[in-house]
Design an enzyme around this catalytic site. Structure first.
Site, PDB file in Angstrom:
ATOM      1  N   THR A  64       0.984  -1.082  -0.145  1.00 28.54           N
ATOM      2  CA  THR A  64      -0.426   0.097  -0.066  1.00 28.54           C
ATOM      3  C   THR A  64       0.403   1.272  -0.213  1.00 28.54           C
ATOM      4  OG1 THR A  64      -2.352   1.238   0.643  1.00 28.54           O
ATOM      5  CG2 THR A  64      -0.088   0.217   2.551  1.00 28.54           C
ATOM      6  N   LYS A  70       3.239   1.323  -4.306  1.00 31.03           N
ATOM      7  CA  LYS A  70       2.088   0.212  -4.824  1.00 31.03           C
ATOM      8  C   LYS A  70       3.101   0.880  -6.371  1.00 31.03           C
ATOM      9  CE  LYS A  70      -2.668   0.130  -3.202  1.00 31.03           C
ATOM     10  NZ  LYS A  70      -3.574   1.414  -3.481  1.00 31.03           N
ATOM     11  N   ASP A 109      -7.069  -4.127  -7.540  1.00 31.97           N
ATOM     12  CA  ASP A 109      -8.222  -2.643  -7.165  1.00 31.97           C
ATOM     13  C   ASP A 109      -9.764  -2.712  -8.162  1.00 31.97           C
ATOM     14  OD1 ASP A 109      -6.933  -1.943  -4.588  1.00 31.97           O
ATOM     15  OD2 ASP A 109      -5.943  -0.050  -5.349  1.00 31.97           O
ATOM     16  N   GLY A 152     -10.857  12.993  -9.572  1.00 32.36           N
ATOM     17  CA  GLY A 152      -9.794  12.812  -9.220  1.00 32.36           C
ATOM     18  C   GLY A 152      -9.154  11.146 -10.033  1.00 32.36           C
ATOM     19  N   ALA A 190      -5.785   5.471  -7.228  1.00 30.10           N
ATOM     20  CA  ALA A 190      -7.099   4.366  -7.656  1.00 30.10           C
ATOM     21  C   ALA A 190      -7.992   5.171  -9.007  1.00 30.10           C
ATOM     22  CB  ALA A 190      -7.533   4.926  -5.841  1.00 30.10           C
ATOM     23  N   LEU A 208     -14.503   6.255  -2.913  1.00 31.22           N
ATOM     24  CA  LEU A 208     -13.631   5.393  -2.654  1.00 31.22           C
ATOM     25  C   LEU A 208     -13.116   5.560  -0.727  1.00 31.22           C
ATOM     26  CD1 LEU A 208     -13.542   4.685  -5.160  1.00 31.22           C
ATOM     27  CD2 LEU A 208     -10.960   4.343  -5.215  1.00 31.22           C
ATOM     28  N   TYR A 217     -13.746   5.819   2.694  1.00 32.43           N
ATOM     29  CA  TYR A 217     -14.895   5.113   3.586  1.00 32.43           C
ATOM     30  C   TYR A 217     -14.916   5.251   4.833  1.00 32.43           C
ATOM     31  CZ  TYR A 217     -10.622   1.832   4.009  1.00 32.43           C
ATOM     32  OH  TYR A 217      -8.960   0.979   3.605  1.00 32.43           O
TER      33      TYR A 217
HETATM   34  P1  NAP Z   1      -3.207   9.469  -4.910  1.00 37.29           P
HETATM   35  O1  NAP Z   1      -2.591   9.255  -5.745  1.00 37.29           O
HETATM   36  O2  NAP Z   1      -2.478  10.441  -3.148  1.00 37.29           O
HETATM   37  O3  NAP Z   1      -4.265  10.543  -4.984  1.00 37.29           O
HETATM   38  C1  NAP Z   1      -4.924  11.597  -4.087  1.00 37.29           C
HETATM   39  C2  NAP Z   1      -6.261  12.538  -5.109  1.00 37.29           C
HETATM   40  O4  NAP Z   1      -6.977  12.976  -4.516  1.00 37.29           O
HETATM   41  C3  NAP Z   1      -5.767  13.258  -6.196  1.00 37.29           C
HETATM   42  O5  NAP Z   1      -6.176  12.669  -7.498  1.00 37.29           O
HETATM   43  C4  NAP Z   1      -4.721  14.824  -5.445  1.00 37.29           C
HETATM   44  O6  NAP Z   1      -5.738  16.151  -6.432  1.00 37.29           O
HETATM   45  C5  NAP Z   1      -7.128  14.713  -5.330  1.00 37.29           C
HETATM   46  N1  NAP Z   1      -6.568  15.253  -3.700  1.00 37.29           N
HETATM   47  C6  NAP Z   1      -5.841  15.102  -2.360  1.00 37.29           C
HETATM   48  N2  NAP Z   1      -6.052  16.403  -1.603  1.00 37.29           N
HETATM   49  C7  NAP Z   1      -7.019  17.316  -2.551  1.00 37.29           C
HETATM   50  C8  NAP Z   1      -7.852  18.412  -1.822  1.00 37.29           C
HETATM   51  N3  NAP Z   1      -7.441  18.686  -1.167  1.00 37.29           N
HETATM   52  N4  NAP Z   1      -8.262  19.048  -3.783  1.00 37.29           N
HETATM   53  C9  NAP Z   1      -8.773  17.984  -4.420  1.00 37.29           C
HETATM   54  N5  NAP Z   1      -7.907  17.285  -4.805  1.00 37.29           N
HETATM   55  C10 NAP Z   1      -7.326  16.650  -3.668  1.00 37.29           C
HETATM   56  O7  NAP Z   1      -4.406   8.890  -3.739  1.00 37.29           O
HETATM   57  P2  NAP Z   1      -4.748   6.773  -4.191  1.00 37.29           P
HETATM   58  O8  NAP Z   1      -4.611   5.361  -3.567  1.00 37.29           O
HETATM   59  O9  NAP Z   1      -5.448   7.627  -5.839  1.00 37.29           O
HETATM   60  O10 NAP Z   1      -6.051   7.275  -3.085  1.00 37.29           O
HETATM   61  C11 NAP Z   1      -7.531   7.995  -2.842  1.00 37.29           C
HETATM   62  C12 NAP Z   1      -8.750   7.832  -2.445  1.00 37.29           C
HETATM   63  O11 NAP Z   1      -8.486   6.532  -2.347  1.00 37.29           O
HETATM   64  C13 NAP Z   1      -7.695   7.923  -0.644  1.00 37.29           C
HETATM   65  O12 NAP Z   1      -8.756   8.169   0.545  1.00 37.29           O
HETATM   66  C14 NAP Z   1      -7.549   6.086  -0.217  1.00 37.29           C
HETATM   67  O13 NAP Z   1      -7.370   6.168   1.073  1.00 37.29           O
HETATM   68  C15 NAP Z   1      -8.948   5.332  -1.092  1.00 37.29           C
HETATM   69  N6  NAP Z   1      -8.915   4.482  -1.912  1.00 37.29           N
HETATM   70  C16 NAP Z   1      -9.844   3.536  -1.373  1.00 37.29           C
HETATM   71  C17 NAP Z   1      -9.537   2.381  -1.632  1.00 37.29           C
HETATM   72  C18 NAP Z   1     -10.937   1.534  -1.299  1.00 37.29           C
HETATM   73  O14 NAP Z   1     -10.449   0.089  -1.034  1.00 37.29           O
HETATM   74  N7  NAP Z   1     -11.767   1.418  -1.025  1.00 37.29           N
HETATM   75  C19 NAP Z   1      -8.722   1.546  -2.733  1.00 37.29           C
HETATM   76  C20 NAP Z   1      -7.783   2.703  -2.578  1.00 37.29           C
HETATM   77  C21 NAP Z   1      -7.365   4.259  -2.743  1.00 37.29           C
HETATM   78  P3  NAP Z   1      -3.681  16.206  -6.879  1.00 37.29           P
HETATM   79  O15 NAP Z   1      -3.586  15.054  -8.299  1.00 37.29           O
HETATM   80  O16 NAP Z   1      -4.224  17.459  -7.218  1.00 37.29           O
HETATM   81  O17 NAP Z   1      -3.181  15.971  -5.783  1.00 37.29           O
END
Ligand code: NAP
Length: 279
Positions: A67, A71, A108, A134, A138, A223, A225
C-alpha cells in the site's frame, strides 16, 4: 523425524501502516475458516523496500499486499507483472512463487467493480458516461476497470490537471478531461459517479463539489470509507441516487491475495463488513 509444514505468512507493506484495516480483515478470515496462518502489518521505509521484499520469501511469506507509498515502486522490484498492473502503473498484491519469482498484480479495479455488482446489482455500466473525480493511483485502477466493463466514456477532473491528461494518454480517447472547477457540471449527464480523491475522508478537507445537477438515476460511489457514509453519498442519496460506500472495494480487492496465500476463497459478506468495522 516428523515433518513440520510451514505455516503460511502474509502481510501488508506500507509507510505508515498502523491505520491499515487489512490485518483485521485477513485475521478475521483466517479465524472464520479455521486456517493456519498469520497476516501482519509491516512498516517499511521506501529506501528499504527492495531489501525487505527480497527477504520475505525466505522468512516463510507466501506473499504480501502493498500500500501507500510503495504501490508504484514495487513494479521496479517484481519479476512478473500482470498486464493490468502494468497498465495501471501500480500493484497491490504480490505472490512469492516457488521458483523464487515475485509476481505483482493489481486487484483494486476488480475489487471496485465487484463492490458495485454486489451492492448495486442493477447498475448498468453501459447506461451512460462515468464521472471520475481525481486522477491519483486509485483513479487509474478505477478508469481501467470501468473501460473493461464497457463504460462508453469517462469524464475526469482533477485538481492537478496534468495528472488527468496523463490518464487520457494512457487509457485513450474514451477519457475526456475537464477542469477541476467544472467537476460539478461534469457529473450532470453521467450515469456513474466516482470520487477517487481523498476529499471527505476523516482528517482531510471536505468534499465541496456542487452536486445539484446530479441525475437521480445515477449510481454514486466513494472510494473513501472513513466515514462510511461520506458527504457525497449523503447528498447523492437525498437526490435519489443509488449509493455504494467504499468499504466493499477494500474487502473485494483483498480476496484474491487471501485465496492464493491461504488456499481458501473468502466470502465478502455482511459478517466480513461487520468484523472490519468493529475491529
Ligand atoms: P493519491 O494517488 O494520493 O491521489 C489523491 C487524489 O486526491 C488526487 O487526485 C488528488 O489530486 C486528490 N486530492 C487530494 N487532496 C485534494 C484537495 N484538497 N482538493 C482536490 N483534490 C485533492 O491517492 P490514491 O491512492 O489515489 O487514493 C485516493 C483515495 O482513495 C484515498 O482516500 C484512499 O484511501 C482511497 N482508496 C480507497 C480504496 C478502497 O478500497 N476503498 C482503495 C484505494 C484508495 P491532485 O492530483 O491534485 O493532488
Amino acid at each position: 523425524m516428523t515433518d513440520h509444514p510451514r505455516i503460511p505468512l502474509a502481510g501488508v507493506l506500507g509507510h505508515p501502516i498502523a491505520h491499515s484495516r487489512s490485518p483485521a480483515l485477513h485475521g478475521y478470515w483466517l479465524r472464520r475458516y479455521g486456517l493456519k496462518g498469520h497476516y501482519i502489518p509491516i512498516d517499511v521505509a521506501p529506501a528499504d523496500l527492495a531489501d525487505v521484499v527480497r527477504m520475505l520469501p525466505r522468512m516463510g511469506f507466501a506473499g504480501v499486499n502493498v500500500t501507500i507509498p510503495h504501490k508504484e515502486a514495487i513494479l521496479q522490484i517484481a519479476d512478473i507483472i500482470t498486464d493490468r498492473a502494468a497498465l495501471i502503473g501500480a500493484a497491490n498484491t504480490l505472490i512469492f512463487r516457488a521458483d523464487g519469482k515475485i509476481h505483482a498484480d493489481n486487484t483494486d479495479g476488480t475489487g471496485f467493480i465487484a463492490n458495485l455488482r454486489q451492492h448495486a446489482p442493477h447498475w448498468q455500466p453501459q447506461a451512460g458516461p462515468a464521472a471520475v473525480l481525481g486522477a491519483g493511483g486509485a483513479a487509474r485502477a478505477v478508469v481501467s476497470a470501468l473501460i473493461e466493463v464497457g463504460v462508453p466514456e469517462i469524464h475526469i477532473a482533477n485538481r492537478t490537471r496534468p495528472r488527468a491528461e496523463a490518464l487520457r494518454s494512457d487509457f485513450g480517447a474514451k477519457v475526456v478531461v475537464f477542469d477541476w472547477v467544472q467537476a460539478g457540471n461534469m457529473v450532470e449527464d453521467c450515469a456513474t459517479v466516482v470520487n477517487t480523491t481523498s476529499l471527505g475522508m476523516t482528517g482531510k478537507p471536505d468534499f465541496r463539489v456542487p452536486l445539484d445537477g446530479l441525475n437521480p438515476k445515477a449510481l454514486v460511489t466513494d472510494l473513501v470509507y472513513t466515514p462510511l457514509k461520506t458527504q457525497l453519498l449523503i447528498e447523492a442519496e437525498e437526490i435519489g441516487c443509488t449509493v455504494v460506500d467504499g468499504l466493499g472495494m477494500l474487502l473485494h480487492q483483498a480476496a484474491p491475495g487471501f485465496e492464493r496465500w491461504f488456499g481458501q476463497r473468502p466470502d465478502v459478506d455482511e459478517a466480513t463488513r461487520h468484523a472490519v468495522l468493529s475491529a
